[in-house]
Write a protein that holds these residues in place. Structure first.
Motif, PDB file in Angstrom:
ATOM      1  N   SER A 115       0.823  -1.213   0.000  1.00 47.09           N
ATOM      2  CA  SER A 115       0.000   0.000   0.000  1.00 47.09           C
ATOM      3  C   SER A 115       0.856   1.261   0.000  1.00 47.09           C
ATOM      4  O   SER A 115       0.577   2.212  -0.742  1.00 47.09           O
ATOM      5  N   PHE A 116       1.903   1.285   0.814  1.00 47.02           N
ATOM      6  CA  PHE A 116       2.767   2.463   0.862  1.00 47.02           C
ATOM      7  C   PHE A 116       3.642   2.563  -0.394  1.00 47.02           C
ATOM      8  O   PHE A 116       3.851   3.663  -0.928  1.00 47.02           O
ATOM      9  N   ASP A 117       4.120   1.445  -0.859  1.00 49.42           N
ATOM     10  CA  ASP A 117       4.963   1.446  -2.062  1.00 49.42           C
ATOM     11  C   ASP A 117       4.214   1.988  -3.267  1.00 49.42           C
ATOM     12  O   ASP A 117       4.763   2.757  -4.071  1.00 49.42           O
ATOM     13  N   HIS A 123       2.544   7.985  -7.679  1.00 49.97           N
ATOM     14  CA  HIS A 123       2.868   9.421  -7.579  1.00 49.97           C
ATOM     15  C   HIS A 123       1.849  10.265  -8.340  1.00 49.97           C
ATOM     16  O   HIS A 123       2.196  11.100  -9.184  1.00 49.97           O
ATOM     17  N   SER A 124       0.580  10.066  -8.039  1.00 47.46           N
ATOM     18  CA  SER A 124      -0.498  10.774  -8.733  1.00 47.46           C
ATOM     19  C   SER A 124      -0.421  12.283  -8.487  1.00 47.46           C
ATOM     20  O   SER A 124      -0.094  12.732  -7.385  1.00 47.46           O
ATOM     21  N   ASP A 136      11.957   6.305   2.655  1.00 51.29           N
ATOM     22  CA  ASP A 136      12.932   5.710   1.741  1.00 51.29           C
ATOM     23  C   ASP A 136      12.480   4.341   1.268  1.00 51.29           C
ATOM     24  O   ASP A 136      12.462   4.053   0.073  1.00 51.29           O
ATOM     25  N   SER A 137      12.105   3.473   2.213  1.00 51.34           N
ATOM     26  CA  SER A 137      11.692   2.117   1.843  1.00 51.34           C
ATOM     27  C   SER A 137      10.860   1.511   2.968  1.00 51.34           C
ATOM     28  O   SER A 137      10.854   2.001   4.101  1.00 51.34           O
ATOM     29  N   VAL A 138      10.141   0.431   2.609  1.00 47.20           N
ATOM     30  CA  VAL A 138       9.317  -0.300   3.567  1.00 47.20           C
ATOM     31  C   VAL A 138       9.674  -1.773   3.456  1.00 47.20           C
ATOM     32  O   VAL A 138       9.788  -2.311   2.344  1.00 47.20           O
ATOM     33  N   THR A 139       9.848  -2.429   4.595  1.00 50.63           N
ATOM     34  CA  THR A 139      10.145  -3.864   4.574  1.00 50.63           C
ATOM     35  C   THR A 139       9.105  -4.625   5.388  1.00 50.63           C
ATOM     36  O   THR A 139       8.694  -4.173   6.456  1.00 50.63           O
ATOM     37  N   ALA A 140       8.656  -5.753   4.832  1.00 43.90           N
ATOM     38  CA  ALA A 140       7.795  -6.671   5.573  1.00 43.90           C
ATOM     39  C   ALA A 140       8.716  -7.692   6.234  1.00 43.90           C
ATOM     40  O   ALA A 140       9.196  -8.620   5.586  1.00 43.90           O
ATOM     41  N   ASP A 141       8.985  -7.501   7.507  1.00 40.54           N
ATOM     42  CA  ASP A 141       9.958  -8.342   8.204  1.00 40.54           C
ATOM     43  C   ASP A 141       9.451  -9.764   8.373  1.00 40.54           C
ATOM     44  O   ASP A 141      10.225 -10.722   8.317  1.00 40.54           O
ATOM     45  N   ASN A 142       8.173  -9.892   8.614  1.00 38.63           N
ATOM     46  CA  ASN A 142       7.502 -11.191   8.662  1.00 38.63           C
ATOM     47  C   ASN A 142       6.022 -10.912   8.413  1.00 38.63           C
ATOM     48  O   ASN A 142       5.651  -9.784   8.044  1.00 38.63           O
ATOM     49  N   ALA A 176      -0.253  -2.570  -8.815  1.00 35.07           N
ATOM     50  CA  ALA A 176       0.894  -2.011  -8.113  1.00 35.07           C
ATOM     51  C   ALA A 176       1.344  -0.676  -8.682  1.00 35.07           C
ATOM     52  O   ALA A 176       1.915   0.152  -7.963  1.00 35.07           O
ATOM     53  N   ASP A 177       1.101  -0.447  -9.973  1.00 32.54           N
ATOM     54  CA  ASP A 177       1.658   0.737 -10.621  1.00 32.54           C
ATOM     55  C   ASP A 177       0.619   1.597 -11.330  1.00 32.54           C
ATOM     56  O   ASP A 177       0.946   2.420 -12.171  1.00 32.54           O
TER      57      ASP A 177
END
Length: 514
Positions: A115-117, A123-124, A136-142, A176-177
């Motif tokens: 969702s954040f990515d 970038h509407s 900067d970035s988002v990670t799904a750790d688990n 996604a895009d």
């Protein structure tokens, strides 16, 4: 005797309690709410306006949300969130268990990252990606844990997560895009969107599988959209709506009284503001700062508040409204009264031909925009200094023209994204601002970044004062007024006082039959 008195008291309390609870026959009865808010779109990656976010706060969940009148976000889809110890660049959240999308699939950290990515990737032009400039970035750790990595320290990041920009969507239902184009929503909020007709109706039903901050969901809601205040006024008079909110006309509001037995009138202070924005680009007739300063000397906001809005708004003299930490009166300090002579002197210094001609735009249907534009035109044309061409545009067209920098001057309201002065910084006056004025000031940008370093928000007040001082000198915008929130409901509907409170959340679930 004491036993008898006690029984009588209990009987009275029982009667009072029964009267305050909704009857069984009203349990599933729909409450109809009318509003002039316009919805730009149903995809959180492509909408950054009050009407869209009001709907989003009911049909989507963010990791965090705001309590009524709260200034600190609380967990919603998240079980817990927090910055890493001593590090305002790393923010981590753990999801609640058991949250499911309409498809039945469980929400995971991968959905949050997705969702954040996509907000940043899409970038509407009319979307909220600017809120995540420092992400900067988002990670799904688990499956349950997600971590946000920021480019610079930002104590306000949790506030941004709690907005409509942080709405979590089903990664299996959204591209996604690209923006989703249909009229459906796959969210996990307290309501589900049964049907939607653009500009007409959003039919909402309580989500039986909701799990989050709220202890329960509300009544079925029909959210009806009206193109202007006159149509909403008529719908209220014709009893086609049970609740009218945002925005009845000033003429109607000024005649209402809390003592009327047939209606409930709730008035509250808000941080919603309205500014006159000026195009500062080189090709604009308002490029020269002295021209913009001349305009500031001619605006009479007290007259606007008293005549066009009939006292339902308060004059505003700075970028940041009253009630928000850091507020000043920078425009009153710089331009304390109307002065045609001072405006003329500035225009003479600028070497422009008089009267200087430019176009003033407003969004059609957004309150008394036409009346306000006419009043401002009269003020600015005083003394023959300016010639103002007024043009009204349909809301979506207006937004697109504004985003593309095609307007000379325009007035538009700003509903705070979150209860902090930061929401009046980057989105309104930072380089690349949402308002697309073309304004850029390195000092202002630095003050905005500096203010975001303080977890104790009172320590950021000095930076906000500097921002307001520079904005009053550069005049990329001119503050006009700060709104009072009015919600009107029939006598048998309660909870209207909780519907909107300036936190950006539209609490339809608080409405109930009495």
């Amino acid at each position: 005797m004491r036993i008898l008195v006690t029984l009588l008291v209990l009987a009275v309390v029982g009667i009072g309690g029964w009267q305050l609870l909704p009857s069984q026959e009203n349990k599933d009865r729909t409450i109809t709410v009318g509003t002039t808010d316009a919805v730009t779109g149903l995809d959180p990656a492509g909408a950054y306006d009050a009407g869209s976010w009001a709907l989003f706060s009911n049909v989507f969940q963010s990791l965090l949300t705001f309590e009524p009148d709260g200034v600190e976000p609380v967990p919603d889809a998240a079980k817990s969130c927090g910055f890493a110890p001593g590090d305002l660049k790393t923010y981590r959240c753990t999801l609640r268990d058991g949250i499911t999308f309409p498809s039945g699939r469980a929400m995971t950290a991968a959905d949050v990252k997705f969702s954040f990515d996509r907000v940043k990737k899409i970038h509407s032009d009319v979307g909220p990606s600017s809120l995540f400039d420092l992400l900067d970035s988002v990670t799904a750790d688990n499956a349950r844990t997600v971590t946000f990595h920021l480019k610079a320290p930002d104590a306000t990041f949790p506030l941004k997560v709690a907005t409509g920009a942080g709405a979590i969507v089903d990664k299996d239902s959204y591209p996604a895009d690209a923006l989703r184009k249909d009229a459906a929503v796959d969210g996990t909020g307290p309501y589900r969107l049964v049907s939607y007709t653009k500009g007409k109706l959003a039919e909402l039903t309580p989500n039986p599988h909701y799990k989050g901050y709220l202890s329960g969901t509300g009544r079925p809601i029909d959210l009806r959209y009206y193109s202007d205040s006159a149509k909403l006024d008529q719908a209220w008079k014709d009893k086609k709506v049970d609740v009218a909110s945002r925005t009845l006309s000033p003429d109607v509001l000024s005649r209402m009284t809390p003592s009327d037995p047939d209606e409930r009138v709730n008035e509250s202070d808000t941080s919603e503001t309205r500014n006159l924005y000026l195009n500062t680009r080189a090709a604009s007739p308002l490029h020269d700062v002295r021209v913009r300063q001349a305009i500031a000397w001619l605006v009479n906001r007290e007259q606007l508040a008293a005549t066009v809005y009939q006292g339902t708004v308060d004059p505003l003299y700075s970028l940041i409204p009253t009630g928000i930490t850091g507020h000043t009166t920078s425009f009153f300090d710089a331009y304390p009264n109307q002065s045609t002579s001072k405006a003329r002197a500035l225009l003479t210094q600028a070497g422009v031909s008089l009267p200087l001609r430019f176009t003033f735009a407003y969004g059609v249907g957004q309150g008394p925009g036409a009346e306000e534009a006419a009043a401002l035109k009269k003020q600015l044309e005083a003394g023959g200094l300016f010639k103002v061409d007024v043009k009204g545009y349909e809301w979506t067209d207006f937004q697109e023209r504004m985003a593309a920098g095609k307007l000379d001057a325009w007035s538009v309201g700003w509903v705070a994204d979150y209860p902090d002065a930061d929401t009046f910084g980057q989105p309104l006056v930072g380089t690349g601002s949402t308002m697309s004025t073309g304004y850029s000031n390195k000092d202002v940008d630095q003050y905005i970044r500096d203010s975001q370093r303080f977890a104790d928000r009172s320590r950021a007040a000095a930076d906000f004062q500097r921002i307001q001082s520079d904005v009053a000198a550069d005049v990329p915008l001119i503050p006009l007024w700060q709104r009072k929130e009015y919600t009107v409901s029939t006598e048998d509907v309660g909870g209207g006082q909780y519907l909107a409170d300036g936190t950006g959340v539209y609490r339809l679930w608080r409405l109930d039959w009495i």
